[in-house]
Every structure is written in structure tokens, then in C-alpha cells.
Scaffold this motif. Structure first.
Motif, PDB file in Angstrom:
ATOM      1  N   LYS A 170       0.840  -1.208   0.000  1.00  0.00           N
ATOM      2  CA  LYS A 170       0.000   0.000   0.000  1.00  0.00           C
ATOM      3  C   LYS A 170       0.880   1.266   0.000  1.00  0.00           C
ATOM      4  CE  LYS A 170      -3.970   0.531   0.827  1.00  0.00           C
ATOM      5  NZ  LYS A 170      -5.052   0.794  -0.134  1.00  0.00           N
ATOM      6  N   PHE A 171       1.892   1.316   0.893  1.00  0.00           N
ATOM      7  CA  PHE A 171       2.753   2.500   0.967  1.00  0.00           C
ATOM      8  C   PHE A 171       3.707   2.575  -0.235  1.00  0.00           C
ATOM      9  CE2 PHE A 171       1.809   2.383   5.676  1.00  0.00           C
ATOM     10  CZ  PHE A 171       1.099   3.575   5.678  1.00  0.00           C
ATOM     11  N   SER A 172       4.072   1.411  -0.755  1.00  0.00           N
ATOM     12  CA  SER A 172       4.926   1.390  -1.946  1.00  0.00           C
ATOM     13  C   SER A 172       4.169   1.971  -3.149  1.00  0.00           C
ATOM     14  CB  SER A 172       5.360  -0.048  -2.245  1.00  0.00           C
ATOM     15  OG  SER A 172       6.068  -0.103  -3.447  1.00  0.00           O
ATOM     16  N   GLU A 197       9.033  -8.030  -3.366  1.00  0.00           N
ATOM     17  CA  GLU A 197       7.902  -7.940  -4.304  1.00  0.00           C
ATOM     18  C   GLU A 197       6.825  -6.980  -3.804  1.00  0.00           C
ATOM     19  OE1 GLU A 197       6.905 -12.051  -4.819  1.00  0.00           O
ATOM     20  OE2 GLU A 197       8.408 -12.339  -6.406  1.00  0.00           O
ATOM     21  N   ALA A 198       6.674  -6.891  -2.475  1.00  0.00           N
ATOM     22  CA  ALA A 198       5.683  -5.955  -1.902  1.00  0.00           C
ATOM     23  C   ALA A 198       6.147  -4.507  -2.076  1.00  0.00           C
ATOM     24  CB  ALA A 198       5.470  -6.260  -0.423  1.00  0.00           C
ATOM     25  N   GLY A 199       7.475  -4.324  -2.259  1.00  0.00           N
ATOM     26  CA  GLY A 199       7.981  -2.972  -2.514  1.00  0.00           C
ATOM     27  C   GLY A 199       8.824  -2.378  -1.397  1.00  0.00           C
ATOM     28  N   LEU A 200       9.316  -3.224  -0.491  1.00  0.00           N
ATOM     29  CA  LEU A 200      10.200  -2.697   0.558  1.00  0.00           C
ATOM     30  C   LEU A 200      11.478  -2.160  -0.097  1.00  0.00           C
ATOM     31  CD1 LEU A 200      10.579  -2.445   3.704  1.00  0.00           C
ATOM     32  CD2 LEU A 200      11.931  -4.545   3.559  1.00  0.00           C
ATOM     33  N   ASP A 201      11.859  -0.928   0.268  1.00  0.00           N
ATOM     34  CA  ASP A 201      13.022  -0.280  -0.360  1.00  0.00           C
ATOM     35  C   ASP A 201      14.336  -0.637   0.300  1.00  0.00           C
ATOM     36  OD1 ASP A 201      11.665   1.794  -2.240  1.00  0.00           O
ATOM     37  OD2 ASP A 201      10.602   1.978  -0.330  1.00  0.00           O
ATOM     38  N   GLY A 221      23.137 -11.568   2.257  1.00  0.00           N
ATOM     39  CA  GLY A 221      23.421 -11.834   0.846  1.00  0.00           C
ATOM     40  C   GLY A 221      22.170 -12.171   0.052  1.00  0.00           C
ATOM     41  N   ILE A 222      21.275 -12.947   0.666  1.00  0.00           N
ATOM     42  CA  ILE A 222      20.016 -13.311  -0.018  1.00  0.00           C
ATOM     43  C   ILE A 222      19.149 -12.059  -0.207  1.00  0.00           C
ATOM     44  CG2 ILE A 222      17.866 -14.648   0.190  1.00  0.00           C
ATOM     45  CD1 ILE A 222      19.552 -16.757   1.788  1.00  0.00           C
ATOM     46  N   ALA A 223      19.099 -11.214   0.838  1.00  0.00           N
ATOM     47  CA  ALA A 223      18.279  -9.994   0.760  1.00  0.00           C
ATOM     48  C   ALA A 223      18.700  -9.122  -0.416  1.00  0.00           C
ATOM     49  CB  ALA A 223      18.390  -9.207   2.072  1.00  0.00           C
ATOM     50  N   LYS A 224      20.001  -9.099  -0.703  1.00  0.00           N
ATOM     51  CA  LYS A 224      20.517  -8.272  -1.804  1.00  0.00           C
ATOM     52  C   LYS A 224      19.921  -8.669  -3.162  1.00  0.00           C
ATOM     53  CE  LYS A 224      22.858  -5.387  -2.879  1.00  0.00           C
ATOM     54  NZ  LYS A 224      22.311  -4.019  -3.165  1.00  0.00           N
ATOM     55  N   LYS A 225      19.452  -9.921  -3.267  1.00  0.00           N
ATOM     56  CA  LYS A 225      18.860 -10.371  -4.534  1.00  0.00           C
ATOM     57  C   LYS A 225      17.491  -9.735  -4.774  1.00  0.00           C
ATOM     58  CE  LYS A 225      18.912 -14.961  -4.923  1.00  0.00           C
ATOM     59  NZ  LYS A 225      19.001 -16.383  -4.444  1.00  0.00           N
ATOM     60  N   TYR A 226      16.812  -9.343  -3.678  1.00  0.00           N
ATOM     61  CA  TYR A 226      15.403  -8.957  -3.808  1.00  0.00           C
ATOM     62  C   TYR A 226      15.088  -7.528  -3.357  1.00  0.00           C
ATOM     63  CZ  TYR A 226      15.098 -14.025  -4.166  1.00  0.00           C
ATOM     64  OH  TYR A 226      15.289 -15.328  -4.542  1.00  0.00           O
ATOM     65  N   ILE A 227      15.946  -6.970  -2.536  1.00  0.00           N
ATOM     66  CA  ILE A 227      15.656  -5.649  -1.956  1.00  0.00           C
ATOM     67  C   ILE A 227      16.768  -4.691  -2.375  1.00  0.00           C
ATOM     68  CG2 ILE A 227      15.348  -4.377   0.224  1.00  0.00           C
ATOM     69  CD1 ILE A 227      14.263  -7.117   1.375  1.00  0.00           C
TER      70      ILE A 227
END
Length: 380
Positions: A170-172, A197-201, A221-227
Motif C-alpha cells: 500500500k505505501f509502496s 515484491e511488496a515494494g520494501l526499499d 546476501g540473499i536480501a541483496k537479490k530482492y531488496i
């Protein structure tokens, strides 16, 4: 010398005698003269610490600042957007949801009371101190001017992370920068992907919570793939400093964007965990062990010298002071207003006895107290 001019350069010895006495008094028993002595002592301690820290800062070749509000080294493009919003934008807009955590850290402001944190409410979110259902967020966005950023700051969101996805979306969709804090132990490929995917920056891992566990490093390291923006934010302690450099290469290999070195400040819950450490009080506000910022500056000197491709941010008590001023100015408060304040209902004078007893910590200049302020001559 007239102390009324506000230049009482009290000696460490006199300060120690007085603080020993103050630590046994109730706050209401303190006279105006007592308070002058207290503030003179705090100013002496702070001046000595500023001098020490200025020397450490002078050794950092490429030290940068953000509009004089905070200091950092490294890649300015990777400086966290959440910190920009906090210090230059509309301020730190906090969102609270989860009232539980799966770890008890000795530096936590909620240490010892994690079982007693009140719930926000079924299906509710606390934003700016007000409670909202998810269905109320459209109303909120239609009335308030859009903030430059919001932060999910309460305890451990990954204990119920699936509840966060629709709110983040919603905020994204509204185009608001969002960052979230976690200790990283419950993060998985699946939930990190869902957050992205939800849009966390931006996501911030408190790596000190697990003393740099390999599992959390892997999750960074995994977070870097998606965020888009991934970093560490941890109170700077000797334990974290030592363990970070043991695992430095595997941490830097995650390609993280930033490291926020938070100056550890204490409250009634966690201060006993640091009993006996050298403490100071910053602008009559936050109380911190003096080693926290010193370690940050040493950390930054190494990061700068080795040219790490990320931003290392000195999130100090000064930064928090600037944050409070920025937030108040943006909300139309009066000139000079700020929410920066002491976190103790009564100043714990006894916590300053170790630093006053420490022979290796010296005041910059000392003068004899005027007679009416001398411990043996003053009428208590």
C-alpha cells in the motif's frame, strides 16, 4: 572567578567527591548550586570526549558529512535512503506492529521486559502514535502530506512478517520510501523475496544481535537479490567490533550497501548490563558508554583506508540530536524545538563515578572551585 558566568572548570577530583554525594540524594534535594556543579561536570566530561573524538575523526582521510547533520565514509550513492529521510526529509515516521522478539540482546532498550510489551491490537498498526486498521490507510494517505520515508521499528517483524506484505505494498504504491529493521534470524529466501515484491526499499540487519552469526550474514546476501538497499544497523559495542573483523570478508562479500554504526545509548532497562563502564551524557540527553562512538570512528577509519564499496554511517548522539531538530522543524514546531531528551526519569549520578575514578581519562583544563562550591565549605 565567578561561576555564574557559566565557566566552572571543575576538577575531576572535586567532581568525584560531589557525584559520590549526589548519587545518594533524591532529585528534589538538589539545590541550584548542586545543579551548577552537575552541569559543570557534564560539560567537562563532554569537552574531553569531543577532544578525543575530534582527534579520531582527524585520522579519517575522506570523512564526509550530510549537511552537517551526520558523518559517513565511503560510497555516497549507497548512503541509506531511510537516514536521508530522517535527517533531511520529514523525519523518522515510525510504524509499530509486532510486540515480540525471539532474542534478548543486552543492548536492547526493552531488555528484561520483552514479555510485557503491550500489543498494538488485533489487525491494527500504530503510525505516528495513532492506531489504524489496514483499511484506514487510504484515509491517512488522503489527509496527510506524503512523508519522505517510513520505518518499521518495533521488535522483530519476521515473527509475523506475512502481515506486513499488504501494508508495505500500500505505501509502496503511494511512492513512500520504506525501511524495516530485523535481527535476521527468521529471514528466509521466501520471505525476503516477498518483501521485495511488496515494494520494501531498504532492510537493516542488526548483526550484533547474533554476534555476527553466519546464518544472518548469509541472509544479508540473499536480501541483496530482492531488496534494493541492504545494510547493517547495530549498536557499536566491543563485541560487535571484534566479531565483525573476524568475519569481515564474508560480510563484505554479501555486497551490502551500508553499515550504520549506532552509538549505544542506554535507558533504565539496559544500563545495568553496562555497569562500571565509562559513561557520558550528551547535551543533557542520551547516556552512552564512551567507547561506542570511539569504536565507530576507528571502524570508519579502517573502512575508508581499505576503500570498502559501501557507506559507513556514524549514527551518533549528535546525529540523534540533529534528527530531533529536523523532525520538529518539519512539523512546524517553534524555533529550537526537539524531542531529544534524557531517557531516565531521574539522572543516575552513580553511573558517572567510573569515568571520574578513571586515571586514564583526563579533563582538558581544571580550575579550583570557588569557595562557595567547595565540598568541604559548601552548606549542603
Amino acid at each position: 572567578m565567578n561561576s555564574r558566568r557559566g565557566h566552572m572548570k571543575i576538577s575531576k577530583n572535586d567532581a568525584l567527591v560531589w557525584f559520590d554525594f549526589f548519587s545518594q540524594l533524591d532529585e528534589e534535594e538538589l539545590s541550584t548550586k548542586h545543579k551548577e556543579i552537575i552541569y559543570a561536570t557534564f560539560a567537562q566530561i563532554e569537552a574531553a570526549i569531543d577532544y578525543r573524538n575530534d582527534r579520531l575523526m582527524s585520522e579519517i582521510k575522506n570523512l564526509k558529512n550530510l549537511d552537517n547533520r551526520t558523518y559517513f565514509v565511503g560510497n555516497e550513492k549507497k548512503f541509506p535512503g531511510g537516514c536521508r529521510s530522517c535527517l533531511l526529509g520529514t523525519g523518522l515516521s515510525a510504524i509499530r506492529k509486532t510486540n515480540k522478539c525471539n532474542i534478548e540482546c543486552k543492548f536492547c532498550y526493552n531488555y528484561g521486559e520483552l514479555e510485557d510489551i503491550p500489543p498494538i491490537g488485533e489487525g491494527m498498526w500504530e503510525i505516528g502514535g495513532t492506531k489504524f486498521y489496514e483499511k484506514d490507510l487510504d484515509l491517512l494517505l488522503s489527509i496527510y502530506q506524503k512523508p519522505t520515508g517510513i520505518a518499521y521499528v518495533y521488535l522483530e517483524p519476521f515473527m509475523e512478517i506475512e502481515k506486513y506484505y499488504p501494508v508495505i505494498k500500500k505505501f509502496s504504491d503511494a511512492g513512500i520510501h520504506q525501511h524495516l529493521y530485523t535481527n535476521g534470524t527468521l529471514a528466509t529466501e521466501e520471505n525476503l523475496k516477498a518483501l521485495g515484491e511488496a515494494g520494501l526499499d531498504e532492510i537493516r540487519f542488526n548483526l550484533g544481535a547474533t554476534n555476527c552469526s553466519d546464518k544472518v550474514i548469509e541472509n544479508i546476501g540473499i536480501a541483496k537479490k530482492y531488496i534494493k538497499s541492504v545494510g547493517i544497523e547495530t549498536p557499536m559495542t566491543p563485541e560487535f567490533f571484534e566479531k565483525f573483523f573476524e568475519k569481515k570478508q564474508s560480510i563484505l562479500d554479501t555486497k551490502l550497501d551500508f553499515i550504520n554504526c549506532a552509538e549505544l545509548h542506554l535507558n533504565e532497562n539496559n544500563i545495568d548490563n553496562y555497569y562500571g563502564e565509562n559513561m557520558y551524557i550528551s547535551r543533557h540527553g542520551y547516556i552512552s558508554p564512551i567507547w561506542s562512538r570511539e569504536l565507530t570512528l576507528k571502524f570508519m577509519k579502517i573502512a575508508d583506508g581499505e576503500n570498502w564499496d559501501l557507506a559507513v554511517h556514524d549514527c551518533s548522539n549528535y546525529t540523534k540530536f540533529a534528527r530531533g531538530l529536523n523532525l520538529s522543524s518539519k512539523s512546524g514546531m517553534w524555533f529550537g524545538a526537539s524531542n531529544y531528551a534524557c531517557e531516565f526519569p531521574k539522572i543516575p549520578y552513580e553511573v558517572f563515578l567510573p569515568i571520574l575514578n578513571d586515571d586514564s581519562f583526563e579533563f582538558l583544563t581544571e580550575e579550583e572551585l570557588p569557595d562557595e562550591y567547595k565540598p568541604e565549605l559548601m552548606n549542603y
